[in-house]
Design a protein around this motif. Structure first.
Motif, mmCIF file in Angstrom:
data_model
loop_
_atom_site.group_PDB
_atom_site.id
_atom_site.type_symbol
_atom_site.label_atom_id
_atom_site.label_comp_id
_atom_site.label_asym_id
_atom_site.label_seq_id
_atom_site.Cartn_x
_atom_site.Cartn_y
_atom_site.Cartn_z
ATOM 1 N N SER A 186 -106.305 18.978 -37.383
ATOM 2 C CA SER A 186 -105.046 18.302 -37.687
ATOM 3 C C SER A 186 -103.923 18.903 -36.849
ATOM 4 O O SER A 186 -103.869 20.113 -36.622
ATOM 5 C CB SER A 186 -104.728 18.428 -39.180
ATOM 6 N N SER A 223 -103.800 19.067 -29.538
ATOM 7 C CA SER A 223 -105.234 19.063 -29.810
ATOM 8 C C SER A 223 -105.977 19.793 -28.698
ATOM 9 O O SER A 223 -105.437 19.980 -27.598
ATOM 10 C CB SER A 223 -105.741 17.629 -29.925
ATOM 11 N N CYS A 235 -108.756 25.313 -29.001
ATOM 12 C CA CYS A 235 -107.586 24.949 -28.188
ATOM 13 C C CYS A 235 -107.453 25.899 -27.002
ATOM 14 O O CYS A 235 -107.227 25.476 -25.861
ATOM 15 C CB CYS A 235 -106.311 24.998 -29.028
ATOM 16 N N THR A 293 -99.979 11.193 -25.891
ATOM 17 C CA THR A 293 -101.436 11.160 -25.897
ATOM 18 C C THR A 293 -101.990 12.083 -24.803
ATOM 19 O O THR A 293 -101.251 12.503 -23.902
ATOM 20 C CB THR A 293 -101.953 9.736 -25.641
ATOM 21 N N ASN A 312 -111.332 17.694 -33.676
ATOM 22 C CA ASN A 312 -110.023 17.084 -33.895
ATOM 23 C C ASN A 312 -109.280 17.762 -35.043
ATOM 24 O O ASN A 312 -109.084 17.165 -36.113
ATOM 25 C CB ASN A 312 -110.195 15.593 -34.198
ATOM 26 N N ALA A 329 -113.723 13.573 -29.307
ATOM 27 C CA ALA A 329 -112.286 13.874 -29.354
ATOM 28 C C ALA A 329 -111.483 12.583 -29.382
ATOM 29 O O ALA A 329 -111.805 11.614 -28.686
ATOM 30 C CB ALA A 329 -111.889 14.721 -28.141
ATOM 31 N N LEU A 330 -110.426 12.557 -30.181
ATOM 32 C CA LEU A 330 -109.598 11.358 -30.317
ATOM 33 C C LEU A 330 -108.766 11.134 -29.050
ATOM 34 O O LEU A 330 -107.939 11.972 -28.689
ATOM 35 C CB LEU A 330 -108.676 11.501 -31.524
ATOM 36 N N SER A 334 -113.895 22.413 -35.213
ATOM 37 C CA SER A 334 -113.394 21.054 -35.371
ATOM 38 C C SER A 334 -112.925 20.503 -34.027
ATOM 39 O O SER A 334 -112.083 21.112 -33.359
ATOM 40 C CB SER A 334 -112.232 21.042 -36.374
ATOM 41 N N ALA A 385 -104.959 10.813 -29.881
ATOM 42 C CA ALA A 385 -104.282 11.853 -30.668
ATOM 43 C C ALA A 385 -102.880 12.049 -30.112
ATOM 44 O O ALA A 385 -102.686 12.086 -28.891
ATOM 45 C CB ALA A 385 -105.079 13.153 -30.602
#
Length: 281
Positions: A114, A121, A90, A154, A112, A143-144, A110, A147
């Motif tokens: 949680s 994110s 991040c 978003t 993505n 990457a979502l 990671s 998210a």
């Protein structure tokens, strides 16, 4: 390797507070030789402060790839979270350091993690700070796009709220939903609020709905000042129907602007255009 707490010092009325260690300082300041000496002498690579900041967090916050590499090679935990839930990835995305982001991903970070009530994110962070190269890399790693951050919505919402056209374009080309809702607000509402007609035009080109209302019953144009460029732009789109060519382009982008390629026949395209027109009514 386990996390260890930094040394505590008593400060009178405020009680105990964990000190930042020399490893934290070296990582934050990008002092590679000092960091190497500390690690070679046995200093812990995973020491945390009271707010759960590790040296790896510090190196990423400041965008020091050499320090990041050294810490990871020494066993730094790649997905450790600080007190707000942010991982080193991040911070690297927020700093705009593509090299740091790449190193973290290569070590299994990671893409993505949680989300919590206090954290966004890594893709959100790159969009908030306007770092298109990091956005591009995160998208390529899966990457979502949808998210949801409780504050921004978003990543597309975040890009538009911060007026980062280049990041918004990357997201839209990757298939981000242009009319995604955050408390009934769309990205167009944010583009109107920041007064960016170029951003408004981009969103409309990708199918942004100028007539959608938020939870206050306001359309994007209601967040502009009459006579300003953004107001004039939205007024034009409200009063001028999109051409068949524009509608076809929107449908094609909707179909082909995703990660999974699709075969689209002329009949299928025609049906999708009809469905889109019916939806707009």
């Amino acid at each position: 390797m386990d996390l260890t707490a930094a040394r505590q010092t008593f400060y009178g009325d405020i009680g105990f507070w964990a000190d930042r260690t020399p490893v934290h300082e070296a990582a934050s300041l990008g002092r590679v030789l000092q960091l190497r000496q500390l690690l070679d002498s046995g200093a812990s690579v995973n020491t945390v402060t009271v707010d759960n900041i590790t040296p790896l967090h510090d190196a990423c916050i400041q965008g020091h790839p050499q320090c990041v590499r050294m810490l990871l090679d020494a066993g730094a935990q790649v997905d450790v979270r600080n007190i707000h839930g942010s991982t080193p990835l991040c911070h690297a995305c927020a700093a705009g350091s593509v090299e740091c982001v790449g190193l973290l991903l290569d070590h299994g970070a990671s893409v993505n993690p949680s989300l919590t009530a206090l954290t966004a994110s890594p893709l959100h962070e790159a969009c908030i700070r306007g770092n298109p190269e990091c956005v591009k890399l995160m998208i390529s790693k899966g990457a979502l796009l949808e998210a949801f951050d409780i504050y921004f919505g978003t990543p597309l919402h975040a890009s538009c709220a911060k007026a980062h056209l280049d990041c918004a374009l990357l997201l839209l080309n990757a298939g981000a939903k242009v009319n995604a809702i955050k408390f009934h607000e769309t990205a167009l509402h944010h583009a109107a609020k920041v007064g960016r007609p170029d951003l408004i035009e981009l969103l409309v080109e990708f199918g942004g709905d100028v007539n959608v209302t938020d939870n206050l019953g306001r359309k994007p144009i209601d967040y502009t000042t009459p006579g300003c460029p953004s107001h004039i732009c939205l007024q034009h789109y409200e009063s001028t129907p999109l051409s068949l060519q524009q509608l076809s382009r929107i449908v094609l982008r909707t179909v082909l602007g995703t990660r999974a390629p699709q075969v689209v026949t002329k009949l299928d395209l025609s049906q999708r255009i009809i469905n889109y027109l019916c939806y707009k009514r």
